[in-house]
Design a protein around this motif. Structure first.
Motif, PDB file in Angstrom:
ATOM      1  N   ALA A 194      11.138  -9.177  -4.100  1.00  0.00           N
ATOM      2  CA  ALA A 194      10.117  -8.155  -3.869  1.00  0.00           C
ATOM      3  C   ALA A 194       9.231  -8.020  -5.104  1.00  0.00           C
ATOM      4  O   ALA A 194       9.711  -8.051  -6.222  1.00  0.00           O
ATOM      5  N   ASN A 195       7.927  -7.873  -4.890  1.00  0.00           N
ATOM      6  CA  ASN A 195       6.989  -7.778  -6.001  1.00  0.00           C
ATOM      7  C   ASN A 195       5.911  -6.785  -5.623  1.00  0.00           C
ATOM      8  O   ASN A 195       5.164  -7.008  -4.668  1.00  0.00           O
ATOM      9  N   LEU A 196       5.853  -5.693  -6.352  1.00  0.00           N
ATOM     10  CA  LEU A 196       4.873  -4.658  -6.045  1.00  0.00           C
ATOM     11  C   LEU A 196       3.459  -5.210  -6.135  1.00  0.00           C
ATOM     12  O   LEU A 196       2.578  -4.804  -5.381  1.00  0.00           O
ATOM     13  N   GLY A 197       3.229  -6.167  -7.033  1.00  0.00           N
ATOM     14  CA  GLY A 197       1.896  -6.735  -7.185  1.00  0.00           C
ATOM     15  C   GLY A 197       1.382  -7.365  -5.912  1.00  0.00           C
ATOM     16  O   GLY A 197       0.166  -7.397  -5.664  1.00  0.00           O
ATOM     17  N   GLU A 198       2.271  -7.874  -5.060  1.00  0.00           N
ATOM     18  CA  GLU A 198       1.858  -8.531  -3.828  1.00  0.00           C
ATOM     19  C   GLU A 198       1.325  -7.544  -2.802  1.00  0.00           C
ATOM     20  O   GLU A 198       0.579  -7.909  -1.903  1.00  0.00           O
ATOM     21  N   THR A 199       1.729  -6.293  -2.888  1.00  0.00           N
ATOM     22  CA  THR A 199       1.304  -5.304  -1.902  1.00  0.00           C
ATOM     23  C   THR A 199       0.408  -4.227  -2.495  1.00  0.00           C
ATOM     24  O   THR A 199       0.030  -3.292  -1.795  1.00  0.00           O
ATOM     25  N   LEU A 200       0.054  -4.366  -3.760  1.00  0.00           N
ATOM     26  CA  LEU A 200      -0.741  -3.323  -4.412  1.00  0.00           C
ATOM     27  C   LEU A 200      -2.083  -3.125  -3.730  1.00  0.00           C
ATOM     28  O   LEU A 200      -2.561  -1.994  -3.598  1.00  0.00           O
ATOM     29  N   HIS A 201      -2.708  -4.212  -3.289  1.00  0.00           N
ATOM     30  CA  HIS A 201      -4.029  -4.083  -2.674  1.00  0.00           C
ATOM     31  C   HIS A 201      -3.983  -3.159  -1.465  1.00  0.00           C
ATOM     32  O   HIS A 201      -4.976  -2.510  -1.139  1.00  0.00           O
ATOM     33  N   GLU A 202      -2.832  -3.073  -0.812  1.00  0.00           N
ATOM     34  CA  GLU A 202      -2.712  -2.164   0.323  1.00  0.00           C
ATOM     35  C   GLU A 202      -2.743  -0.715  -0.140  1.00  0.00           C
ATOM     36  O   GLU A 202      -3.327   0.144   0.538  1.00  0.00           O
ATOM     37  N   HIS A 203      -2.137  -0.420  -1.285  1.00  0.00           N
ATOM     38  CA  HIS A 203      -2.176   0.951  -1.798  1.00  0.00           C
ATOM     39  C   HIS A 203      -3.589   1.321  -2.236  1.00  0.00           C
ATOM     40  O   HIS A 203      -4.028   2.454  -2.051  1.00  0.00           O
ATOM     41  N   GLU A 204      -4.296   0.372  -2.810  1.00  0.00           N
ATOM     42  CA  GLU A 204      -5.677   0.646  -3.197  1.00  0.00           C
ATOM     43  C   GLU A 204      -6.550   0.886  -1.970  1.00  0.00           C
ATOM     44  O   GLU A 204      -7.427   1.753  -1.965  1.00  0.00           O
ATOM     45  N   ALA A 205      -6.288   0.120  -0.894  1.00  0.00           N
ATOM     46  CA  ALA A 205      -7.037   0.309   0.347  1.00  0.00           C
ATOM     47  C   ALA A 205      -6.719   1.667   0.966  1.00  0.00           C
ATOM     48  O   ALA A 205      -7.604   2.339   1.527  1.00  0.00           O
ATOM     49  N   LEU A 206      -5.457   2.094   0.858  1.00  0.00           N
ATOM     50  CA  LEU A 206      -5.082   3.419   1.361  1.00  0.00           C
ATOM     51  C   LEU A 206      -5.824   4.511   0.600  1.00  0.00           C
ATOM     52  O   LEU A 206      -6.301   5.491   1.197  1.00  0.00           O
ATOM     53  N   LEU A 207      -5.901   4.350  -0.717  1.00  0.00           N
ATOM     54  CA  LEU A 207      -6.617   5.334  -1.529  1.00  0.00           C
ATOM     55  C   LEU A 207      -8.086   5.382  -1.137  1.00  0.00           C
ATOM     56  O   LEU A 207      -8.675   6.476  -1.005  1.00  0.00           O
ATOM     57  N   ALA A 208      -8.682   4.215  -0.917  1.00  0.00           N
ATOM     58  CA  ALA A 208     -10.085   4.169  -0.506  1.00  0.00           C
ATOM     59  C   ALA A 208     -10.282   4.860   0.847  1.00  0.00           C
ATOM     60  O   ALA A 208     -11.277   5.567   1.055  1.00  0.00           O
TER      61      ALA A 208
END
Length: 239
Positions: A194-208
């Motif tokens: 598991a690597n948080l970096g692989e899914t980080l873009h999803e958290h940024e998209a959620l914030l947007a």
């Protein structure tokens, strides 16, 4: 797809091929021995040193860790309450397997709690709250190549920040009731590499989405993100 994985016959824990035990000795004067025993047993489960169906006898654990049976029993009972262990005889426990139904139930509960929290945050459009969520995402994205447990806690902190910023204490209590259990960490432990970096873009998209989209769309974005996580978990537990 069956509701539960194939059950294994309970078996007592044994040292590995090199004769090593998954437990480490604890100094007798350490405070909160039960907490240390709890952590060691949980770590052994997360690392795969203790497998589903594997039998854990409290007397043997006490001997290997060099403590009395009282803190061991307290720790094992704690893990039983959190869904990690089940009773096996008078003085033993086994590592409980995880069913597909349980995983689905947890993620459905998350959809309700976190999806509604995202909706509230998007409705309020509070600049300070959104900034705090942004800082949390930025901080947690720095965790790369860590353990599954590190990923779990980093991901939890991001999602908890969203729920906290909703301002609804009952949503937050419900969130903690799900995420603050070792069973939730155990589910994440099914995922390798598991690597948080692989899914980080999803958290940024959620914030947007919470910053810019209609509240209903922000809620749907959070729900879709959680469902993606569910599919990842289901693939892991059936492999």
């Amino acid at each position: 797809m069956s509701e539960t994985r194939t059950k294994r016959n309970p078996r007592e824990i044994a040292p590995d091929e090199a004769g090593r035990s998954p437990f480490r000795g604890i100094e007798p004067d350490r405070r909160r021995l039960a907490d240390e025993v709890y952590r060691q047993v949980l770590d052994a489960v997360l690392a795969g040193a203790l497998q589903p169906g594997e039998r854990i006898v409290q007397e043997r654990v006490a001997d290997e860790i060099n403590v009395s049976r009282t803190p061991v029993r307290e720790a094992l009972l704690h893990l039983e309450r959190e869904g990690i262990l089940v009773r096996a005889g008078a003085s033993g426990f086994t590592v409980r397997d995880i069913s597909e139904r349980e995983v689905r139930d947890i993620y459905q509960a998350r959809e309700a709690i976190e999806g509604h929290a995202a909706r509230i945050v998007a409705e309020r459009r509070d600049a300070a709250a959104l900034a705090r969520i942004g800082r949390t995402v930025e901080t947690e994205e720095s965790i790369r190549g860590g353990s599954v447990e590190e990923y779990f806690h980093a991901n939890r902190r991001i999602h908890r920040c969203v729920v906290e910023e909703s301002g609804n204490e009952y949503l937050l209590r419900s969130f903690d009731g799900i995420w603050n259990r070792s069973f939730s960490i155990r589910i994440f432990a099914a995922i390798e590499n598991a690597n948080l970096g692989e899914t980080l873009h999803e958290h940024e998209a959620l914030l947007a989405a919470m910053r810019e989209d209609p509240p209903a769309a922000a809620a749907e974005a959070m729900i879709a993100h959680i469902r993606d996580g569910l599919e990842l978990q289901l693939r892991a537990i059936v492999d």
